[in-house]
Design an enzyme around this catalytic site. Structure first.
Site, PDB file in Angstrom:
ATOM      1  CG  ASN A   9      -1.421   1.225   1.734  1.00 40.68           C
ATOM      2  OD1 ASN A   9      -1.612   2.135   0.948  1.00 40.68           O
ATOM      3  ND2 ASN A   9      -1.713   1.306   3.038  1.00 40.68           N
ATOM      4  CE  LYS A  11       0.909   2.790   5.117  1.00 43.35           C
ATOM      5  NZ  LYS A  11       1.245   2.769   6.517  1.00 43.35           N
ATOM      6  CG  HIS A  96      -4.659   1.038   6.081  1.00 42.43           C
ATOM      7  ND1 HIS A  96      -4.107   2.004   6.888  1.00 42.43           N
ATOM      8  CD2 HIS A  96      -3.659   0.196   5.751  1.00 42.43           C
ATOM      9  CE1 HIS A  96      -2.809   1.741   7.030  1.00 42.43           C
ATOM     10  NE2 HIS A  96      -2.512   0.651   6.347  1.00 42.43           N
ATOM     11  CD  GLU A  98      -1.739   4.745   7.638  1.00 48.25           C
ATOM     12  OE1 GLU A  98      -1.861   5.018   6.429  1.00 48.25           O
ATOM     13  OE2 GLU A  98      -0.746   4.137   8.102  1.00 48.25           O
ATOM     14  CD  GLU A 168      -1.643  -3.414   7.368  1.00 46.38           C
ATOM     15  OE1 GLU A 168      -0.519  -3.446   6.859  1.00 46.38           O
ATOM     16  OE2 GLU A 168      -2.473  -2.539   7.107  1.00 46.38           O
ATOM     17  N   GLY A 174       4.208   1.551  10.668  1.00 46.06           N
ATOM     18  CA  GLY A 174       4.957   2.798  10.467  1.00 46.06           C
ATOM     19  C   GLY A 174       5.919   3.126  11.592  1.00 46.06           C
ATOM     20  CB  SER A 214       7.170  -2.345  11.177  1.00 45.63           C
ATOM     21  OG  SER A 214       6.675  -1.062  11.492  1.00 45.63           O
TER      22      SER A 214
HETATM   23  P1  13P Z   1       4.604  -0.189   7.247  1.00 44.29           P
HETATM   24  O1  13P Z   1       5.130  -1.457   6.629  1.00 44.29           O
HETATM   25  O2  13P Z   1       5.320   1.033   6.753  1.00 44.29           O
HETATM   26  O3  13P Z   1       4.549  -0.280   8.740  1.00 44.29           O
HETATM   27  O4  13P Z   1       3.091  -0.010   6.732  1.00 44.29           O
HETATM   28  C1  13P Z   1       2.234  -1.115   6.739  1.00 44.29           C
HETATM   29  C2  13P Z   1       0.929  -0.748   6.197  1.00 44.29           C
HETATM   30  O5  13P Z   1       0.236   0.113   6.724  1.00 44.29           O
HETATM   31  C3  13P Z   1       0.457  -1.443   4.972  1.00 44.29           C
HETATM   32  O6  13P Z   1      -0.878  -1.167   4.730  1.00 44.29           O
END
Ligand code: 13P
Length: 261
Positions: A9, A11, A96, A98, A168, A174, A214
């Site tokens: 993703n 983002k 997601h 976020e 996740e 992140g 991560s």
């Molecule tokens: P990171 O791998 O940067 O932690 O992000 C994961 C993520 O949110 C994938 O949707």
């Protein structure tokens, strides 16, 4: 042999030109192993149309980061399933962390989106995960079950073409410090698989459960070695095509070994 699900993703990080360059490079780099992969990229909305013109769907599936559950109407700022169809989207990411935590989406809204995605022939990729508070209060498993049970509550016909789940943990996305351990991730994946079995019966076996949060070149192997982890969903460590390709090639033998018993 089952293909390895692995995706990213991107983002809100790549412009149109950057997305095209990334995807072109990724499909060149993974050309020789494409038959072994269910490789997907989920870029920003504005890039979907130009990307759909250059992407080779035999190599990479294209996903959208969000979708409205309605087809048309007074939903300012939203993108409908009909619009995503026009730009040749395969996967729709729903819920997601976020979206849930920065834009206040809840499980009911995610359930409407899951149903709409299935109705329009997309593969819903439902993301679930507990916050740090929920983890500290030892209610992670309840939270994950609730997100799955409500998220899939409107899937009327429990037969489906394809559904993907991504676990996740919110606190592990992140971050540079403390990602989840593989033991912790495996324990949650086990709960997720049991909950999917409750919801979908035998069909649950068709649902890949990916780990995200991560994932990087150092922890990807041990994550994928876990019994109930069926693939990886990666953010930052996959945003350079060469790095993503390295991770894919590194974990592929682990996946093949796991599936050959
Ligand atoms: P990171 O791998 O940067 O932690 O992000 C994961 C993520 O949110 C994938 O949707």
């Amino acid at each position: 042999m089952k293909k390895l699900y692995i995706g990213t993703n991107t983002k809100m990080t790549k412009t149109i030109n950057e997305s095209i360059a990334f995807i072109s490079s990724l499909q060149d780099l993974t050309q020789d192993i494409r038959e072994k992969l269910n490789l997907f990229v989920i870029p920003s909305y504005t890039t979907l149309y130009p990307v759909s013109k250059i992407i080779n769907k035999d190599c990479i599936s294209l996903g959208a980061q969000n979708m409205c559950w309605e087809e048309r109407g007074q939903f300012t700022g939203e993108i409908s399933p009909l619009m995503l169809k026009e730009v040749d989207t395969d996967i729709v990411m729903i819920g997601h962390s976020e979206r849930r935590h920065k834009f206040y989406e809840d499980d009911i809204v995610e359930s409407l989106k899951v149903q709409a995605a299935l109705n329009h022939g997309f593969t819903p990729l439902l993301c679930i995960g507990e916050t740090k508070d929920e983890k500290d209060n030892d209610i992670s498993d309840e939270i994950l079950s609730k997100q799955l049970k409500i998220g899939f509550s409107k899937v009327k016909n429990k037969g489906f073409k394809e559904i993907i789940v991504a676990y996740e943990p919110v606190w592990a996305i992140g971050v540079n410090g403390e990602p989840a351990t593989s033991e912790y991730a495996q324990a949650r994946h086990h709960v997720i698989k049991n909950t999917l079995l409750e919801i979908f019966g035998d069909n649950a076996q068709e649902i890949p459960v990916l780990y995200g949060g991560s994932v990087n070149i150092d922890n990807a192997n041990e994550m994928l070695e876990q019994e109930d982890i069926d693939g990886l969903f990666i953010g930052r460590s996959a945003w350079e095509a060469e790095n993503f390709n390295k991770i894919i090639r590194q974990v592929l033998p682990i996946w093949e070994k796991k599936n050959n018993g």
